[in-house]
Scaffold this active site. Structure first.
Site, PDB file in Angstrom:
ATOM      1  N   ARG A 291       0.804  -1.227   0.000  1.00  0.00           N
ATOM      2  CA  ARG A 291       0.000   0.000   0.000  1.00  0.00           C
ATOM      3  C   ARG A 291       0.842   1.285   0.000  1.00  0.00           C
ATOM      4  O   ARG A 291       0.548   2.228  -0.721  1.00  0.00           O
ATOM      5  CB  ARG A 291      -0.876  -0.003   1.266  1.00  0.00           C
ATOM      6  CG  ARG A 291      -1.888   1.122   1.348  1.00  0.00           C
ATOM      7  CD  ARG A 291      -2.525   1.176   2.752  1.00  0.00           C
ATOM      8  NE  ARG A 291      -2.933  -0.115   3.224  1.00  0.00           N
ATOM      9  CZ  ARG A 291      -4.140  -0.664   3.028  1.00  0.00           C
ATOM     10  NH1 ARG A 291      -5.058   0.019   2.405  1.00  0.00           N
ATOM     11  NH2 ARG A 291      -4.417  -1.869   3.491  1.00  0.00           N
ATOM     12  N   TYR A 331     -14.223  -2.840   4.249  1.00  0.00           N
ATOM     13  CA  TYR A 331     -13.625  -2.443   5.528  1.00  0.00           C
ATOM     14  C   TYR A 331     -14.175  -1.106   6.041  1.00  0.00           C
ATOM     15  O   TYR A 331     -13.519  -0.467   6.859  1.00  0.00           O
ATOM     16  CB  TYR A 331     -12.108  -2.275   5.437  1.00  0.00           C
ATOM     17  CG  TYR A 331     -11.321  -3.204   4.551  1.00  0.00           C
ATOM     18  CD1 TYR A 331     -11.107  -4.533   4.923  1.00  0.00           C
ATOM     19  CD2 TYR A 331     -10.727  -2.745   3.384  1.00  0.00           C
ATOM     20  CE1 TYR A 331     -10.332  -5.367   4.135  1.00  0.00           C
ATOM     21  CE2 TYR A 331      -9.952  -3.576   2.593  1.00  0.00           C
ATOM     22  CZ  TYR A 331      -9.753  -4.887   2.972  1.00  0.00           C
ATOM     23  OH  TYR A 331      -8.976  -5.702   2.195  1.00  0.00           O
ATOM     24  N   CYS A 359     -26.573  -3.283  -7.238  1.00  0.00           N
ATOM     25  CA  CYS A 359     -27.771  -3.597  -6.464  1.00  0.00           C
ATOM     26  C   CYS A 359     -27.398  -4.223  -5.126  1.00  0.00           C
ATOM     27  O   CYS A 359     -27.610  -5.421  -4.894  1.00  0.00           O
ATOM     28  CB  CYS A 359     -28.675  -4.511  -7.276  1.00  0.00           C
ATOM     29  SG  CYS A 359     -29.126  -3.728  -8.822  1.00  0.00           S
TER      30      CYS A 359
HETATM   31  C1  LIG Z   1      -0.435  -7.853   1.963  1.00  0.00           C
HETATM   32  C2  LIG Z   1       0.913  -8.241   2.388  1.00  0.00           C
HETATM   33  C3  LIG Z   1       1.947  -7.304   2.406  1.00  0.00           C
HETATM   34  C4  LIG Z   1       1.751  -5.855   2.057  1.00  0.00           C
HETATM   35  O1  LIG Z   1       0.944  -5.185   2.961  1.00  0.00           O
HETATM   36  P1  LIG Z   1       0.746  -3.590   2.795  1.00  0.00           P
HETATM   37  O2  LIG Z   1      -0.095  -3.244   3.960  1.00  0.00           O
HETATM   38  O3  LIG Z   1       0.053  -3.372   1.512  1.00  0.00           O
HETATM   39  O4  LIG Z   1       2.093  -2.969   2.852  1.00  0.00           O
HETATM   40  C5  LIG Z   1       3.214  -7.739   2.744  1.00  0.00           C
HETATM   41  N1  LIG Z   1       3.448  -9.043   3.071  1.00  0.00           N
HETATM   42  C6  LIG Z   1       2.470  -9.965   3.077  1.00  0.00           C
HETATM   43  C7  LIG Z   1       2.789 -11.356   3.434  1.00  0.00           C
HETATM   44  C8  LIG Z   1       1.172  -9.599   2.735  1.00  0.00           C
HETATM   45  O5  LIG Z   1       0.215 -10.526   2.743  1.00  0.00           O
END
Ligand SMILES: *Cc1c(COP(=O)(O)O)cnc(C)c1O
Length: 432
Positions: A291, A331, A359
């Site tokens: 993210r 969420y 919908c």
């Molecule tokens: C989703 C995930 C990430 C990344 O998470 P962010 O919050 O998007 O930084 C890193 N490692 C694993 C194992 C994940 O499942």
């Protein structure tokens, strides 16, 4: 929240800005992109992605470190290509993601494979292309991986994902490092499971891994998790199993609604100080940010279809929906919503729920937003670079949106709008 944004750069969005009342991504006006390509439309800033990556790179300057983009945040090929060309590795969670990295020109040796349910077929393919590490999440998985590697005459490089049992203080659906959660192996079990791994013929223990959750905006859970992981590193090495790297996962949050996560470089200054103080500063470091590399690099443009005043609520009905922007429905997440150009004089200000055409009452994008809108105007939904297109679906037989990558004044189409024929391609009528 008013929809007349202040001039200049938007907080948390260094590559989205206002210029003469028009919202821009880098050097391109969003109203022009909506007119040329239609809506819903995702627009990403390459500069914002590289800028976010640079904050981590600064944090690791002079260290042996590998940044693996957690591509489930946004797995579009054009986005992966940006990170591959910048030298990033990738954190994958499926065989499909592996093929995407290879198609985008990523280096297989910089891939780490996470996830609780890897299949033997996925393991085999990952071994054949020579990925860097499997982050194993259970004892049962160790046995299967050892067998599959043995069949290929290889040894699979493994880390074990440990569950440090710290509360990342985020939404329960995106918290992954607490007891009672499906991810990783329990702290108390870790040493025993490392001993199992070290005894299996098809495995080569190379590291340790953790990932405590997502949209983390505080430093403390990270510092606590690092202490717990380093305790385990000490115990595992004392048992004669050496670890070449520490993978500390991802999870750093972004500013959706005035959130104030630490900057990647200052977070890592604190974590590295701890690693050094505990005598592990020479180990290779790996991280898996998702993210924080792409979330605020993207916006989703959507057209207002209808304004529908109601007795209890006013609705602003737009052409993007929960199939394009699933985070609010999943969420209760918040995305800022701004007009891309000054609203028409005839539009009236009111408080709206911004909703899509699907919908489902859960199909909302923003609640109780003060907006000055009328039909035909274009709104930008901010922070749409992560966990939007990668989670998009075809619910209600809605084709997935197009995606553009902006690089300065250049605009690259990285995904065409999905047609109805595309959606029906693999379906068959029953023949008599
Ligand atoms: C989703 C995930 C990430 C990344 O998470 P962010 O919050 O998007 O930084 C890193 N490692 C694993 C194992 C994940 O499942």
């Amino acid at each position: 929240m008013s929809n007349t944004p202040a001039a200049g750069v938007l907080p948390g969005h260094p590559f989205v800005h206002l210029r003469a009342d028009q919202l821009f991504v880098e050097e391109v006006a969003l109203s022009e992109l909506a007119a040329a390509h239609g809506t819903p439309l995702f627009v990403y800033s390459k500069g914002a992605m590289l800028n976010a990556l640079a904050a981590y790179q600064r944090g690791f300057a002079g260290r042996d470190a590998q940044i693996c983009y957690a591509m489930k945040a946004n797995s579009s090929l054009g986005v992966l290509q940006v990170f591959a060309q910048a030298g990033c590795g990738f954190d994958i969670v499926s065989g499909g993601e592996l093929e995407r990295v290879l198609a985008a020109g990523g280096d297989a040796r910089k891939i780490i494979f996470s996830g609780v349910g890897k299949t033997p077929r996925e393991m085999r393919r990952a071994l054949e292309v020579g990925i860097g590490c499997f982050n194993v999440e259970s004892e049962a998985e160790l046995h299967v991986l050892s067998r599959v590697a043995g069949e290929l005459g290889r040894r699979a490089p493994v880390s074990i994902r440990v569950n440090p049992n710290v509360d990342p203080k985020t939404h329960p659906y995106i918290s992954t490092g607490l007891k009672g959660n499906k991810f990783g192996v329990a702290h108390e079990e870790t040493l025993r499971i490392y001993q199992v791994a070290a005894s299996l013929p098809g495995l080569q223990v190379v590291g340790i891994d953790c990932h405590i959750g997502s949209q983390i905006t505080e430093v403390t859970p990270y510092l606590d998790a690092m202490d717990r992981v380093l305790d385990l590193v000490d115990a595992i090495e004392a048992a004669g199993i050496s670890l070449h790297h520490i993978d500390f996962g991802g999870g750093l949050g972004i500013d959706y609604q005035g959130d104030t996560p630490p900057a990647a470089d200052s977070l890592w200054a604190q974590l590295l100080a701890k690693i050094d103080a505990r005598g592990h500063g020479r180990k290779k470091l790996m991280i898996e940010p998702g993210r924080s590399l792409v979330g605020n690099a993207g916006v989703c443009l959507t057209e207002v279809l209808y304004v529908k005043p109601g007795e209890q609520k006013n609705f602003c009905i737009v052409d993007a929906a929960m199939n394009d922007l699933p985070r609010p429905a999943m969420y209760q997440a918040f995305h800022r919503i701004l007009p891309v150009a000054p609203p028409a004089a005839s539009a009236t200000v009111a408080c709206y729920d911004v909703v899509g055409p699907i919908c489902e009452s859960g199909d909302w994008i923003g609640r109780d937003r003060e907006l000055r809108v009328q039909g035909g105007e274009i709104l930008a939904v901010l922070s749409a670079g992560a966990y939007c297109m990668s989670m998009a679906s075809n619910y209600n037989t809605r084709g997935r949106a197009a995606e553009l990558l902006v690089d300065g004044a250049k605009v690259h189409m990285i995904r065409e709008r999905e047609s109805t024929a595309d959606q029906m391609r693999h379906e068959r009528l029953v023949l008599a």
